[in-house]
Design a protein around this motif. Structure first.
Motif, PDB file in Angstrom:
ATOM      1  N   ALA A 170       0.864  -1.174   0.000  1.00 50.03           N
ATOM      2  CA  ALA A 170       0.000   0.000   0.000  1.00 50.03           C
ATOM      3  C   ALA A 170       0.896   1.218   0.000  1.00 50.03           C
ATOM      4  CB  ALA A 170      -0.898   0.011   1.237  1.00 50.03           C
ATOM      5  N   GLN A 171       0.337   2.320  -0.388  1.00 49.89           N
ATOM      6  CA  GLN A 171       1.095   3.562  -0.420  1.00 49.89           C
ATOM      7  C   GLN A 171       1.704   3.865   0.965  1.00 49.89           C
ATOM      8  OE1 GLN A 171       2.308   5.702  -2.358  1.00 49.89           O
ATOM      9  NE2 GLN A 171       2.714   7.412  -0.947  1.00 49.89           N
ATOM     10  N   ASP A 172       0.959   3.504   2.011  1.00 54.42           N
ATOM     11  CA  ASP A 172       1.450   3.808   3.366  1.00 54.42           C
ATOM     12  C   ASP A 172       1.994   2.562   4.067  1.00 54.42           C
ATOM     13  OD1 ASP A 172      -0.947   2.546   3.633  1.00 54.42           O
ATOM     14  OD2 ASP A 172      -1.756   3.929   5.127  1.00 54.42           O
ATOM     15  N   GLU A 173       2.570   1.661   3.283  1.00 57.40           N
ATOM     16  CA  GLU A 173       3.142   0.422   3.841  1.00 57.40           C
ATOM     17  C   GLU A 173       4.095   0.706   5.009  1.00 57.40           C
ATOM     18  OE1 GLU A 173       4.885  -2.146   0.868  1.00 57.40           O
ATOM     19  OE2 GLU A 173       6.258  -3.046   2.316  1.00 57.40           O
ATOM     20  N   ILE A 174       4.951   1.702   4.847  1.00 55.88           N
ATOM     21  CA  ILE A 174       5.930   1.999   5.900  1.00 55.88           C
ATOM     22  C   ILE A 174       5.230   2.360   7.215  1.00 55.88           C
ATOM     23  CG2 ILE A 174       6.166   4.434   5.155  1.00 55.88           C
ATOM     24  CD1 ILE A 174       8.936   2.269   6.778  1.00 55.88           C
ATOM     25  N   LEU A 175       4.131   3.092   7.130  1.00 53.04           N
ATOM     26  CA  LEU A 175       3.432   3.480   8.362  1.00 53.04           C
ATOM     27  C   LEU A 175       2.793   2.265   9.022  1.00 53.04           C
ATOM     28  CD1 LEU A 175       1.755   6.883   7.342  1.00 53.04           C
ATOM     29  CD2 LEU A 175       4.013   6.459   8.350  1.00 53.04           C
ATOM     30  N   LYS A 176       2.116   1.449   8.199  1.00 53.07           N
ATOM     31  CA  LYS A 176       1.464   0.255   8.758  1.00 53.07           C
ATOM     32  C   LYS A 176       2.494  -0.686   9.382  1.00 53.07           C
ATOM     33  CE  LYS A 176      -2.638   0.260   5.861  1.00 53.07           C
ATOM     34  NZ  LYS A 176      -3.019   0.066   4.448  1.00 53.07           N
ATOM     35  N   ALA A 217      11.507  -1.879  21.179  1.00 49.79           N
ATOM     36  CA  ALA A 217      10.206  -1.207  21.309  1.00 49.79           C
ATOM     37  C   ALA A 217      10.405   0.301  21.441  1.00 49.79           C
ATOM     38  CB  ALA A 217       9.442  -1.746  22.521  1.00 49.79           C
ATOM     39  N   GLN A 218      11.401   0.682  22.218  1.00 47.34           N
ATOM     40  CA  GLN A 218      11.683   2.109  22.405  1.00 47.34           C
ATOM     41  C   GLN A 218      12.166   2.739  21.098  1.00 47.34           C
ATOM     42  OE1 GLN A 218      14.411   2.980  25.625  1.00 47.34           O
ATOM     43  NE2 GLN A 218      14.547   5.124  24.967  1.00 47.34           N
ATOM     44  N   LYS A 219      13.019   2.005  20.376  1.00 48.69           N
ATOM     45  CA  LYS A 219      13.540   2.521  19.106  1.00 48.69           C
ATOM     46  C   LYS A 219      12.410   2.733  18.112  1.00 48.69           C
ATOM     47  CE  LYS A 219      16.670   3.904  16.422  1.00 48.69           C
ATOM     48  NZ  LYS A 219      17.443   5.126  16.750  1.00 48.69           N
ATOM     49  N   VAL A 220      11.518   1.755  18.014  1.00 45.96           N
ATOM     50  CA  VAL A 220      10.394   1.890  17.077  1.00 45.96           C
ATOM     51  C   VAL A 220       9.514   3.077  17.497  1.00 45.96           C
ATOM     52  CG1 VAL A 220       8.324   0.777  16.146  1.00 45.96           C
ATOM     53  CG2 VAL A 220      10.410  -0.556  16.443  1.00 45.96           C
ATOM     54  N   ALA A 221       9.300   3.216  18.801  1.00 47.17           N
ATOM     55  CA  ALA A 221       8.490   4.344  19.275  1.00 47.17           C
ATOM     56  C   ALA A 221       9.147   5.671  18.906  1.00 47.17           C
ATOM     57  CB  ALA A 221       8.296   4.243  20.789  1.00 47.17           C
ATOM     58  N   GLU A 222      10.458   5.736  19.053  1.00 48.28           N
ATOM     59  CA  GLU A 222      11.184   6.964  18.715  1.00 48.28           C
ATOM     60  C   GLU A 222      11.117   7.260  17.218  1.00 48.28           C
ATOM     61  OE1 GLU A 222      14.570   6.418  22.183  1.00 48.28           O
ATOM     62  OE2 GLU A 222      15.171   6.355  20.071  1.00 48.28           O
ATOM     63  N   LEU A 223      11.069   6.198  16.404  1.00 52.52           N
ATOM     64  CA  LEU A 223      11.086   6.374  14.948  1.00 52.52           C
ATOM     65  C   LEU A 223       9.714   6.705  14.369  1.00 52.52           C
ATOM     66  CD1 LEU A 223      13.603   3.612  13.778  1.00 52.52           C
ATOM     67  CD2 LEU A 223      13.896   6.094  13.673  1.00 52.52           C
ATOM     68  N   LEU A 224       8.664   6.580  15.164  1.00 54.71           N
ATOM     69  CA  LEU A 224       7.314   6.814  14.638  1.00 54.71           C
ATOM     70  C   LEU A 224       7.177   8.209  14.028  1.00 54.71           C
ATOM     71  CD1 LEU A 224       5.012   5.067  17.247  1.00 54.71           C
ATOM     72  CD2 LEU A 224       4.779   4.872  14.765  1.00 54.71           C
ATOM     73  N   ARG A 225       7.615   9.204  14.762  1.00 52.34           N
ATOM     74  CA  ARG A 225       7.442  10.578  14.286  1.00 52.34           C
ATOM     75  C   ARG A 225       8.362  10.900  13.094  1.00 52.34           C
ATOM     76  NH1 ARG A 225       5.066  15.350  15.859  1.00 52.34           N
ATOM     77  NH2 ARG A 225       6.230  17.142  15.052  1.00 52.34           N
ATOM     78  N   PRO A 226       9.694  10.669  13.197  1.00 51.98           N
ATOM     79  CA  PRO A 226      10.539  10.960  12.037  1.00 51.98           C
ATOM     80  C   PRO A 226      10.173  10.159  10.790  1.00 51.98           C
ATOM     81  CG  PRO A 226      11.839  10.018  13.849  1.00 51.98           C
ATOM     82  CD  PRO A 226      10.483  10.316  14.384  1.00 51.98           C
ATOM     83  N   THR A 227       9.744   8.911  10.973  1.00 50.10           N
ATOM     84  CA  THR A 227       9.341   8.089   9.824  1.00 50.10           C
ATOM     85  C   THR A 227       8.113   8.691   9.154  1.00 50.10           C
ATOM     86  OG1 THR A 227      10.242   6.091  10.847  1.00 50.10           O
ATOM     87  CG2 THR A 227       8.590   5.764   9.131  1.00 50.10           C
ATOM     88  N   THR A 228       7.179   9.146   9.966  1.00 52.95           N
ATOM     89  CA  THR A 228       5.965   9.752   9.423  1.00 52.95           C
ATOM     90  C   THR A 228       6.293  11.049   8.682  1.00 52.95           C
ATOM     91  OG1 THR A 228       4.701   8.801  11.245  1.00 52.95           O
ATOM     92  CG2 THR A 228       3.653  10.584  10.020  1.00 52.95           C
ATOM     93  N   LEU A 229       7.186  11.843   9.252  1.00 53.33           N
ATOM     94  CA  LEU A 229       7.564  13.101   8.607  1.00 53.33           C
ATOM     95  C   LEU A 229       8.286  12.845   7.282  1.00 53.33           C
ATOM     96  CD1 LEU A 229       8.631  15.206  11.729  1.00 53.33           C
ATOM     97  CD2 LEU A 229       6.474  15.279  10.453  1.00 53.33           C
ATOM     98  N   ARG A 230       9.134  11.831   7.264  1.00 52.93           N
ATOM     99  CA  ARG A 230       9.834  11.487   6.016  1.00 52.93           C
ATOM    100  C   ARG A 230       8.839  10.981   4.975  1.00 52.93           C
ATOM    101  NH1 ARG A 230      13.966  11.208   2.922  1.00 52.93           N
ATOM    102  NH2 ARG A 230      14.835   9.282   2.052  1.00 52.93           N
ATOM    103  N   TYR A 231       7.875  10.216   5.420  1.00 51.61           N
ATOM    104  CA  TYR A 231       6.809   9.726   4.528  1.00 51.61           C
ATOM    105  C   TYR A 231       6.070  10.903   3.893  1.00 51.61           C
ATOM    106  CZ  TYR A 231       2.247   7.832   3.258  1.00 51.61           C
ATOM    107  OH  TYR A 231       1.101   7.504   2.579  1.00 51.61           O
TER     108      TYR A 231
END
Ligand SMILES: [Fe+2]
Length: 169
Positions: free
Chosen positions: A91-97, A143-157
């Motif tokens: 999906a277009q938002d595969e990275i987010l899912k 788990a902490q790393k993934v939580a930290e990456l949620l925001r930057p990953t979304t912004l890059r998306y």
């Protein structure tokens, strides 16, 4: 029917082993496809290596009890499988899912190891406690790393999407 602690412990080891095998499958599939999210890729590669060690610790504890990893534990993995199916459909938002699913998966593993440690203690398996404590810390770290990456990953998306570039993975 009564179930004794030793039986429950063997089953918990098998369940956690099945969980780690599932984790490896999921992460290996994701990491091969990632192109635009190098931090996520690095985190996954590091955790794949850690997960090999976690699997080995579980296998050592099983073989010390003359038990073997069980064939697929359908019931146990059903919930996880459903959760991860989120990320399977291109999906277009595969990275987010995938990021949401990884966040959920790592927290599921934290719960599994916290519970496994209580059962291992009750079963008197002191020889493997420190190994499982290390596995728990590794899951907490991921788990902490993934939580930290949620925001930057979304912004890059957002940035990639707005620039008309491929942003899905
Ligand atoms: Fe993990």
């Amino acid at each position: 029917m009564a179930l004794d602690t030793q039986t429950i412990y063997t089953s918990a080891l098998q369940n956690t082993h099945a969980l780690e095998m599932q984790a490896l499958q999921i992460m290996e599939r994701q990491v091969e496809r990632l192109q635009h999210y190098p931090e996520m890729e690095a985190a996954l590669r590091r955790h794949i290596t850690e997960t090999h060690g976690q699997r080995d610790r579980l296998e050592a504890a099983l073989s010390a009890r003359s038990a073997t990893p069980s064939a697929v534990k359908e019931g146990f993995l059903g919930f996880v499988g459903n959760m991860m199916a989120l990320g399977h459909t291109p999906a277009q938002d595969e990275i987010l899912k995938n990021t949401y699913a990884n966040h959920a998966f790592e927290n599921f593993e934290i719960a599994a190891y916290t519970s496994l440690l209580a059962i291992a203690e009750a079963a008197g398996d002191n020889a493997h406690l420190s190994g499982f404590q290390l596995s728990l810390r590794e899951e907490q770290g991921m788990a902490q790393k993934v939580a930290e990456l949620l925001r930057p990953t979304t912004l890059r998306y957002l940035e990639l999407s707005n620039a008309g570039e491929k942003a899905d993975r």
